[in-house]
Design an enzyme around this catalytic site. Structure first.
Site, short mmCIF file in Angstrom:
data_model
loop_
_atom_site.label_atom_id
_atom_site.label_comp_id
_atom_site.label_asym_id
_atom_site.label_seq_id
_atom_site.Cartn_x
_atom_site.Cartn_y
_atom_site.Cartn_z
CE LYS A 116 -3.91 -1.47 2.57
NZ LYS A 116 -5.14 -2.05 1.26
NE ARG B 124 -10.82 -9.12 -2.59
CZ ARG B 124 -11.26 -8.96 -3.44
NH1 ARG B 124 -11.71 -9.46 -4.48
NH2 ARG B 124 -11.17 -7.79 -2.98
#
Length: 493
Positions: free
Chosen positions: A271, A345
């Site tokens: 990130k 996920r």
């Protein structure tokens, strides 16, 4: 802060400040929302000076209302035609914000407004909940001299209501507070082991709560390849926390799964600056699920609830799982990693599949700070949700109305699933296209839900952790999901 009720204005205790709500009317006139008792003439006289607009959230401090009131604080509720449960909570928060740091405001009276079109019990609950929601700070990381605290020891709400209802709301908010605390803590402290410890302590405190933690070796035994992959470089080993609360007899069972990535670097798909700094909040789903369990147990609700928290850091190291590699899930489906920053996920997929097989719940709900795409779509005002059953979706929306935790239903059109195709595995974990990112994430999770099982996915990326304090959230962590799901599970058969 101790909150009690007093039925009549004339019986109110002596206070350091008495909060009196006001409306604005069509022609701009200002009028008290409570026109009874010994304060009536005083309020009318002061309001006649037209120094107070009564706009939503506005306040005016007046010294000396009577021998019982050292100060009066006028509180604006806005137009009488537009007052709602949520706007009352927001107005109460404006008062609470003004009370912060005032050591002389220890004894407080709050007059409950009379609102045409709203039931008295709804208004009462809005006032009390507004107090508890906004009376939360997290100053633990500041030096003592820089902490700006609340000093309200005793708050008396004046009007129609019961102390029993106050107690119930307070018990619910122990769960909201826990969720907020977990998210606000340093990531180096709120580790997977810390979350496991919190859950074990809940089992010690509440007889109806049972907690079991699957450590890394057990995850390997159960072949939870996706959770293990994400946790390969985590200094604190990955875990699956399981809590059971079976207090509903023959009622149906709800399983809630919360994403517990205690810090998300993005993995090898690192990130960038201005995004990574807030990633201690990536366990907001886990915090809400744990907070829900505490709230339900504290209230001794007659429900059957299972909570699962897959938890790990998404860290960087020589063992980090790698883009382009393929991993096998608990369910046996293989997944190509197209982006290591789509890790939430993955850990949810193993937990959902394992939990469904082990506990056989009647419905499944998961919460996750899952995608930036939902923030682009809905911002911080609404939680995006996906649901496979219209009846359950309606129940969720009813709960959202009651709690003011707003939601918006998103589509699960099967055509989007083509973006998750992989040439080398059963699935890709993330689409390589930028479009419909929250939808494809939900469709990925749906691959791990048994056909016919009612399922809700709540993407709380925009609502769990705000850019700054606002309304009745005095810190960035909101605890979103606790009140919503508490209301939902309370209403299910």
């Amino acid at each position: 802060m101790k909150v009690t009720v007093c039925a009549k204005i004339n019986d109110r205790p002596i206070s350091d400040v008495t909060v009196v709500p006001f409306f604005t009317h069509k022609k701009g006139e200002v009028a008290s929302a409570f026109t009874e008792g010994d304060l009536k003439q005083t309020l009318e006289d002061i309001a006649a000076y037209e120094d107070f607009s009564a706009k939503q959230g506005s306040t005016l401090l007046v010294l000396g209302g009577s021998e019982k009131d050292e100060r009066l604080l006028f509180l604006g509720l806005g137009s009488v035609e537009t007052v709602s449960s949520n706007s009352i909570k927001e107005a109460i928060a404006a008062f609470v914000k003004r009370a912060r740091g005032k050591s002389q405001w220890k004894r407080v009276n709050v007059v409950i407004p009379k609102v045409k079109g709203l039931k008295a019990e709804v208004v009462f609950e809005a006032v009390v909940e507004g107090l508890f929601l906004s009376h939360y700070l997290f100053e633990d990381l500041k030096s003592v001299d820089n902490r700006k605290l609340f000093y309200m020891d005793k708050v008396t709400v004046i009007g129609e209501g019961t102390n029993g209802k106050i107690t119930q709301i307070q018990k619910l908010h122990t769960g909201v507070t826990l969720a907020r605390d977990l998210v606000n803590r340093n990531a180096k402290d709120a580790t997977p082991s810390h979350l496991a410890s919190v859950c074990k302590n809940l089992a010690k405190k509440y007889p109806n709560v049972k907690t079991k933690v699957l450590e890394k070796k057990e995850l390997e035994t159960h072949k939870m390849g996706l959770l293990l992959a994400v946790g390969e470089s985590s200094a604190d080993e990955p875990k699956l926390i399981m809590m059971e609360y079976l207090n509903g007899g023959s009622k149906s069972t709800t399983m809630v799964v919360g994403k517990g990535v205690t810090f998300d670097t993005g993995g090898l798909n690192l990130k960038p600056t201005n995004y990574i700094e807030d990633m201690k909040c990536d366990m907001g789903g886990a915090a809400a699920a744990i907070g829900l369990m505490k709230a339900v147990a504290e209230q001794n609700l007659k429900v059957n609830l299972i909570v699962l928290v897959p938890t790990t850091e998404n860290a960087i190291g020589s063992l980090s799982y790698k883009p382009g590699d393929v991993y096998t899930s608990y369910l046996g489906k293989t997944v190509e990693i197209t982006n290591t920053d789509a890790e939430g996920r993955l850990i949810l997929a193993d937990a959902l599949a394992f939990g469904q097989k082990k506990f056989k719940p009647d419905r499944i709900i998961d919460l996750a700070t899952l995608t930036g795409a939902i923030v682009v779509a809905l911002g911080s005002e609404r939680t995006g949700y996906y649901c496979t059953e219209d009846k359950l979706a309606k129940k969720l929306e009813e709960a959202a109305t009651v709690t003011s935790e707003k939601v918006w239903r998103m589509p699960l059109d099967k055509e989007y699933a083509s973006q998750l195709k992989s040439p080398i595995a059963d699935l890709a974990n993330c689409s390589k296209k930028r479009m419909a990112g929250s939808i494809t994430a939900a469709l990925f999770l749906k691959e791990f839900i048994e056909e016919g099982t009612p399922w809700i996915h709540l993407d709380i990326a925009g609502t769990a952790y705000l850019d700054g304090a606002t309304s009745y959230h005095m810190t960035q962590a909101t605890g979103v999901g606790v009140r919503l799901l508490n209301e939902l599970v309370s209403q299910l058969d």
